[in-house]
Design a protein around this motif. Structure first.
Motif, short mmCIF file in Angstrom:
data_model
loop_
_atom_site.label_atom_id
_atom_site.label_comp_id
_atom_site.label_asym_id
_atom_site.label_seq_id
_atom_site.Cartn_x
_atom_site.Cartn_y
_atom_site.Cartn_z
N THR A 39 0.25 9.71 -4.31
CA THR A 39 1.66 9.97 -4.56
C THR A 39 2.47 9.89 -3.26
O THR A 39 3.59 9.38 -3.24
N ALA A 40 1.88 10.37 -2.16
CA ALA A 40 2.55 10.27 -0.86
C ALA A 40 2.74 8.81 -0.44
O ALA A 40 3.66 8.49 0.31
N PHE A 41 1.86 7.93 -0.94
CA PHE A 41 1.96 6.50 -0.65
C PHE A 41 2.87 5.78 -1.65
O PHE A 41 3.03 4.57 -1.58
N GLY A 42 3.42 6.52 -2.61
CA GLY A 42 4.33 5.93 -3.58
C GLY A 42 3.70 5.55 -4.91
O GLY A 42 4.36 4.92 -5.75
N ALA A 43 2.45 5.91 -5.11
CA ALA A 43 1.77 5.56 -6.38
C ALA A 43 2.16 6.55 -7.48
O ALA A 43 2.62 7.66 -7.21
N LYS A 44 1.92 6.13 -8.70
CA LYS A 44 2.17 7.00 -9.84
C LYS A 44 1.01 7.97 -10.01
O LYS A 44 -0.05 7.79 -9.43
N LYS A 45 1.23 8.96 -10.85
CA LYS A 45 0.18 9.94 -11.13
C LYS A 45 -1.03 9.24 -11.73
O LYS A 45 -0.94 8.14 -12.25
N ASP A 46 -2.16 9.90 -11.68
CA ASP A 46 -3.43 9.39 -12.23
C ASP A 46 -3.92 8.13 -11.53
O ASP A 46 -4.57 7.28 -12.13
N PHE A 47 -3.64 8.00 -10.25
CA PHE A 47 -4.11 6.87 -9.46
C PHE A 47 -5.63 6.77 -9.54
O PHE A 47 -6.18 5.68 -9.64
N SER A 48 -6.31 7.90 -9.52
CA SER A 48 -7.77 7.92 -9.51
C SER A 48 -8.38 7.40 -10.81
O SER A 48 -9.55 7.07 -10.85
N LYS A 49 -7.57 7.33 -11.85
CA LYS A 49 -8.07 6.88 -13.15
C LYS A 49 -7.64 5.45 -13.45
O LYS A 49 -7.63 5.02 -14.60
N MET A 50 -7.34 4.70 -12.41
CA MET A 50 -6.89 3.33 -12.57
C MET A 50 -7.95 2.48 -13.27
O MET A 50 -9.12 2.52 -12.91
N GLU A 51 -7.52 1.74 -14.26
CA GLU A 51 -8.43 0.88 -15.02
C GLU A 51 -8.81 -0.34 -14.19
O GLU A 51 -8.10 -0.75 -13.28
N ASP A 52 -9.96 -0.94 -14.54
CA ASP A 52 -10.50 -2.06 -13.78
C ASP A 52 -9.51 -3.21 -13.60
O ASP A 52 -9.45 -3.82 -12.54
N GLU A 53 -8.74 -3.50 -14.63
CA GLU A 53 -7.77 -4.59 -14.54
C GLU A 53 -6.72 -4.30 -13.47
O GLU A 53 -6.36 -5.18 -12.69
N ARG A 54 -6.26 -3.07 -13.40
CA ARG A 54 -5.29 -2.68 -12.38
C ARG A 54 -5.93 -2.66 -10.99
O ARG A 54 -5.27 -2.97 -10.01
N VAL A 55 -7.20 -2.28 -10.93
CA VAL A 55 -7.91 -2.30 -9.64
C VAL A 55 -7.99 -3.73 -9.13
O VAL A 55 -7.76 -3.99 -7.94
N GLN A 56 -8.32 -4.67 -10.01
CA GLN A 56 -8.39 -6.08 -9.61
C GLN A 56 -7.04 -6.57 -9.11
O GLN A 56 -6.96 -7.31 -8.12
N LYS A 57 -5.98 -6.16 -9.78
CA LYS A 57 -4.63 -6.54 -9.35
C LYS A 57 -4.33 -5.91 -7.98
O LYS A 57 -3.74 -6.56 -7.11
N LEU A 58 -4.74 -4.67 -7.79
CA LEU A 58 -4.54 -4.00 -6.51
C LEU A 58 -5.28 -4.73 -5.39
O LEU A 58 -4.71 -4.98 -4.33
N VAL A 59 -6.53 -5.10 -5.63
CA VAL A 59 -7.32 -5.81 -4.62
C VAL A 59 -6.65 -7.15 -4.29
O VAL A 59 -6.56 -7.54 -3.13
N SER A 60 -6.16 -7.84 -5.30
CA SER A 60 -5.48 -9.12 -5.10
C SER A 60 -4.20 -8.93 -4.28
O SER A 60 -3.93 -9.69 -3.35
N SER A 61 -3.43 -7.90 -4.60
CA SER A 61 -2.20 -7.62 -3.85
C SER A 61 -2.52 -7.23 -2.42
O SER A 61 -1.82 -7.63 -1.48
N PHE A 62 -3.57 -6.43 -2.24
CA PHE A 62 -4.01 -6.06 -0.90
C PHE A 62 -4.37 -7.31 -0.10
O PHE A 62 -3.94 -7.48 1.03
N LYS A 63 -5.17 -8.18 -0.71
CA LYS A 63 -5.59 -9.41 -0.03
C LYS A 63 -4.36 -10.23 0.39
O LYS A 63 -4.26 -10.66 1.54
N ASN A 64 -3.45 -10.42 -0.53
CA ASN A 64 -2.27 -11.25 -0.24
C ASN A 64 -1.41 -10.63 0.86
O ASN A 64 -0.99 -11.33 1.79
N ASN A 65 -1.15 -9.35 0.77
CA ASN A 65 -0.26 -8.73 1.75
C ASN A 65 -0.94 -8.55 3.10
O ASN A 65 -0.31 -8.77 4.14
N PHE A 66 -2.21 -8.18 3.10
CA PHE A 66 -2.92 -8.01 4.37
C PHE A 66 -3.07 -9.36 5.07
O PHE A 66 -2.89 -9.46 6.29
N THR A 67 -3.35 -10.41 4.30
CA THR A 67 -3.43 -11.76 4.87
C THR A 67 -2.10 -12.15 5.48
O THR A 67 -2.04 -12.67 6.59
N LEU A 68 -1.02 -11.87 4.77
CA LEU A 68 0.31 -12.18 5.27
C LEU A 68 0.61 -11.39 6.55
O LEU A 68 1.14 -11.96 7.52
#
Length: 173
Positions: A39-68
């Motif tokens: 939440t301090a990082f701006g995420a919504k509640k229940d971050f720890s219960k993120m479904e696999d599809e959202r985790v994959q999207k997160l990893v993809s966004s991380f890759k794209n932004n960190f690469t940039l």
């Protein structure tokens, strides 16, 4: 209260500051403190219960932004090899789906990326204060990362969650 926590208290409430030690020191009940940190990082509640599809999207966004972030960081000629090495290691990291095995490499990637972006070693106490003062959001992220143990004998789930928190911040930075 030490100097860093005093400075942190200017940007975070005590519940969030305490959530980090709860997350780090509790081998089983770490979801709630992780959600508080998220939440301090701006995420919504229940971050720890993120479904696999959202985790994959997160990893993809991380890759794209960190690469940039890596590619767009201006460096001296002597640091070009570090940029290339970092991009290579990022691909190795993303190719391994075992979170526990990736934990140490994740921290190395983050440290090298931050060193590249700021031009200084991020492991000094001065850097923590510096980062909080120049960019409080990044400083809070760095406070989180710098408090993670260099090696962790945690469960796959806890390693996954620890890295997802860092990824979330960088995916949205």
């Amino acid at each position: 209260m030490d100097k860093q926590n005093e400075l942190l208290a200017e940007f975070l409430d005590s519940k969030t500051i305490n959530a980090l030690s709860e997350f780090l020191n509790n081998p089983k009940d770490f979801d709630v403190p992780a959600d508080t940190i998220a939440t301090a990082f701006g995420a919504k509640k229940d971050f720890s219960k993120m479904e696999d599809e959202r985790v994959q999207k997160l990893v993809s966004s991380f890759k794209n932004n960190f690469t940039l972030l890596i590619q767009k960081t201006w460096v001296e000629k002597s640091d070009i090899a570090l940029k290339d090495q970092l991009l290579y290691q990022l691909n190795i990291f993303l190719g391994n789906e075992n979170w526990k095995d990736n934990y140490v490499l994740f921290l190395q990637l983050i440290n090298q990326g931050v060193e590249l972006m700021f031009g200084q070693k991020p492991d000094s106490p001065e850097f923590a204060e510096y980062s909080l003062r120049i960019d409080p959001e990044f400083g809070i992220f760095w406070w989180y990362i710098s408090n993670l143990p260099p090696k962790a004998d945690w469960s796959e789930k806890k390693c996954r969650l620890a890295m997802m928190l860092g990824m979330y911040f960088l995916a949205n930075y």
